[in-house]
Design an enzyme around this catalytic site. Structure first.
Site, mmCIF file in Angstrom:
data_model
loop_
_atom_site.group_PDB
_atom_site.id
_atom_site.type_symbol
_atom_site.label_atom_id
_atom_site.label_comp_id
_atom_site.label_asym_id
_atom_site.label_seq_id
_atom_site.Cartn_x
_atom_site.Cartn_y
_atom_site.Cartn_z
ATOM 1 N N VAL A 20 46.208 46.893 48.191
ATOM 2 C CA VAL A 20 46.611 48.152 47.972
ATOM 3 C C VAL A 20 47.797 48.317 49.163
ATOM 4 O O VAL A 20 47.219 48.258 50.372
ATOM 5 C CB VAL A 20 45.672 49.180 48.040
ATOM 6 C CG1 VAL A 20 46.211 50.707 48.046
ATOM 7 C CG2 VAL A 20 44.679 49.204 46.962
ATOM 8 N N CYS A 21 49.071 48.657 48.968
ATOM 9 C CA CYS A 21 50.122 48.837 49.906
ATOM 10 C C CYS A 21 50.270 50.052 50.213
ATOM 11 O O CYS A 21 50.773 50.708 49.516
ATOM 12 C CB CYS A 21 51.304 48.092 49.468
ATOM 13 S SG CYS A 21 52.289 47.623 50.576
#
Length: 513
Positions: free
Chosen positions: A304-305
Site C-alpha cells: 500500500v503506497c
C-alpha cells in the site's frame, strides 16, 4: 521424635506411604476429616433459557475459574475452565462470570441465568460497570445506580427486545433500498457489527509476526486499546473492523467502495500489523489484492503506497506523526484518497493532466480497466471470503447484486464508469467521453460469471440484466500504472466526511470493583 510427633494436631494425608512411615516411628496419625456429601437442589432456568453456574478459586500460587451451562432439562450444553495466573478471589469470580457471558453471546443464548458464589460480582451499589461492547470489555465507572439496574435487567432478561435503543445499537447499516429485512442472509448482514473481537487469525497476512515482548507488553497493549476505542466511536458506516483476542497486534478491515467511483459496491480488505515500536512508527498495512492491480497505490503484491504509512514521500504533515496519527486516519485515507473517483491521477506524473481533454480521456479508460478488476475481485471474494467476514461478504453482495448488475448494463449502454448511481445517471464529464467498445465487450464477458456467483448465494432474477448481444474485443488490457504519491493530510475525527455511526450495542453488563 515420636514424642514431638505426637504433640502435633495437624492432619495426615490419605497416602499409604505416609501412614506406614508414621507407624514405624510410633507417631499417632490424624486422618483427614472425611468428605461429607450434601444434597443440593439445582433450580432449572425457564423454558428456552440457559443457566450457567460459575465458580473460582485462588491460592498463593495460581488462580482459576470455570463454569457449566445447562438447559431447563438439566442437560449439559458446554463448560469452560481457565487458569488466569495470580489474582484475588473476587477477580477470579468476576472473570468466570465474564467468560460465561461472552460464551452465551457467541452462541446467541438470549436468556441467560448466571449463578455465581460472589455477591460482589453482581452487587450494583458497590461496584462500577464492566460493559461488553462488540466483544470488548470497558470500565464504565461513571454509571449511576439507577442506570445500572436498568441495564442489568437487559442482561438477565434478554428474551425480548426491551428497549428500542438497544435494538439499534451496534448493527451494520442496511442499504437504504432494503426497507424490510425478511431474508435470513440480510438479517445476518444487519446484525454484523462494525467492530468486533474475534479468534481465528489463520489467514491473516501477518500472523507469523509478533510485536509483543516483556518490555513493551503493557505500553503497546495500552496504545492499541486506545486505537480500538477510537475505531468503535468513529468508524464510518462503510468500514468494518475485526481485531483478535489472542493477537492484539493484528487487525483486519474492509472498506466498501464508494458510489460514484469505479470501486462502487466492491469490498476491499486490508490486513494490519502494529510493530513493536508502534506508535513511533506507522502500522504495516497489506492489501488483499488477489493478484490484481486495480489502483496505482495498491500493488498486486499487497503493498500500500501512502505517505501516511511512510511508504511514499511527502511533507512532514503528510507523514505519520506519533501521538497524532491514528489507525482510523489510515483507513479513511485509503477510502478517500486511494479508492477515489479518478485513480488515474493518483500517479504523480499524470496529476497535472487532471482537467485536460487528454488526461480525462485516459482517466476514463483507466476507470474502465479498474471496474473490470473490481468485478473480478468481487467474484474471488465471494468464492473465498476472508475469515470472520463471511456473513458480511454474502449479505453485502446479496443485497447489492441487482445494483451492480444494473450498473454493468448501463455501462454496456454507454454510461461512463462511476456515473450510474442508485438514483439514476449522474452528469457525465464535460468532454463527453464514452466507454470504449473493448470495455463493453470485456464487461459482457464478465457479467455471466458474476451472475453465476450471485445466484450461488441465493440472488434471484439476475438474468434480466444480461445484455443479448456481445461486442468483440480485440486489444489486451495494458499494464497497470506504477506507484504514486498521495498527500495524506491529518484527518480530525470531528471533521470526517462520513457521519458518526451509532456506538456498538451494549450486549451485556456486569458489576466489578
Amino acid at each position: 521424635m515420636p514424642y514431638a510427633g505426637n504433640l502435633t494436631s495437624k492432619l495426615s494425608t490419605y497416602s499409604i506411604r505416609d501412614f506406614i512411615t508414621l507407624q514405624s516411628f510410633n507417631v499417632i496419625s490424624h486422618p483427614p476429616i472425611p468428605t461429607i456429601l450434601r444434597e443440593v437442589i439445582w433450580q432449572p432456568p425457564l423454558a428456552h433459557g440457559v443457566k450457567c453456574n460459575t465458580d473460582g478459586a485462588s491460592t498463593a500460587s495460581s488462580s482459576a475459574c470455570g463454569g457449566i451451562f445447562r438447559n431447563n432439562k438439566a442437560e449439559f450444553l458446554c463448560g469452560f475452565a481457565e487458569n488466569i495466573g495470580l489474582s484475588s478471589a473476587l477477580i477470579v469470580e468476576l472473570y468466570g462470570a465474564m467468560n460465561a457471558i461472552e460464551i452465551a453471546a457467541s452462541k446467541n443464548w438470549r436468556n441467560l441465568w448466571l449463578e455465581t458464589d460472589s455477591t460482589l460480582v453482581v452487587l450494583p451499589p458497590i461496584c462500577p460497570l464492566v460493559v461488553l461492547i462488540g466483544g470488548c470489555w470497558f470500565n464504565g465507572r461513571t454509571s449511576k445506580v439507577a442506570l445500572l439496574k436498568t441495564v442489568f435487567h437487559d442482561v438477565i432478561d434478554l428474551e425480548g427486545e426491551t428497549s428500542h435503543k438497544r435494538t439499534n445499537k451496534g448493527k451494520a447499516v442496511v442499504p437504504p433500498r432494503s426497507t424490510t429485512i425478511t431474508d435470513e442472509t440480510l438479517k445476518k448482514l444487519q446484525s454484523f457489527k462494525q467492530f468486533d473481537i474475534v479468534v481465528d487469525t489463520s489467514d491473516h497476512h501477518y500472523v507469523t509476526k509478533n510485536s509483543f515482548t516483556k518490555q513493551n507488553l503493557s505500553s503497546l497493549a495500552k496504545k492499541i486499546q486506545e486505537e480500538w476505542k477510537i475505531l468503535v466511536k468513529h468508524l464510518p458506516k462503510t468500514i468494518f473492523v475485526r481485531v483478535f483476542e489472542s493477537r492484539m497486534d493484528l487487525l483486519r478491515a474492509v472498506i466498501i467502495g464508494a458510489e460514484g467511483t469505479p470501486y462502487h459496491d466492491g469490498l476491499f480488505f486490508f490486513d494490519v500489523f502494529f510493530p513493536s515500536d508502534y506508535p513511533y512508527v506507522p502500522p504495516k498495512v497489506h492489501y488483499q489484492s488477489r493478484g490484481l492491480r486495480l489502483n496505482p497505490n495498491l500493488y498486486d503484491n499487497g503493498h500500500v503506497c501512502l505517505s501516511l504509512l511512510n511508504t511514499w514521500s511527502g511533507s512532514k504533515n503528510e507523514k505519520w506523526t506519533p501521538g497524532v496519527s491514528t489507525m482510523l486516519q489510515v483507513l479513511v485515507s485509503i477510502q478517500g484518497l486511494i479508492l477515489n473517483a479518478k485513480p488515474y491521477f493518483n500517479e504523480p506524473a499524470y496529476a497535472s493532466k487532471s482537467g485536460t481533454q487528454n488526461g480525462e480521456a485516459k482517466s476514463l479508460k483507466y476507470n474502465e480497466k479498474t471496474f473490470i478488476l473490481s468485478m473480478r475481485t468481487m467474484m474471488y471474494t465471494m468464492r473465498k471470503p476472508p475469515k470472520n467476514f463471511e456473513e458480511l461478504v454474502e449479505g453485502h453482495f446479496y443485497s447489492r447484486a441487482h445494483d451492480i448488475l444494473a450498473s454493468c448494463k448501463a455501462y454496456m449502454g454507454g454510461v461512463q464508469v462511476g456515473r450510474f448511481v442508485k438514483g439514476g445517471v449522474r452528469d457525465v464529464d464535460e468532454d463527453g467521453g464514452k466507454n470504449s467498445d473493448k470495455f463493453k465487450a470485456d464487461l459482457f464477458g464478465y457479467v455471466k460469471p458474476l451472475v453465476i456467483e450471485f445466484e450461488k448465494i441465493g440472488v434471484k432474477d439476475c438474468q434480466k440484466f444480461m445484455s443479448p448481444t456481445p461486442l468483440k474485443s480485440t486489444t489486451p488490457i495494458p499494464t497497470p500504472l506504477k506507484a504514486t504519491t498521495l498527500k495524506s493530510t491529518t484527518l480530525k475525527q470531528t471533521h470526517l466526511n462520513s457521519p458518526k455511526p451509532t456506538l456498538l450495542k451494549k450486549l451485556f453488563t456486569l458489576s466489578c470493583f
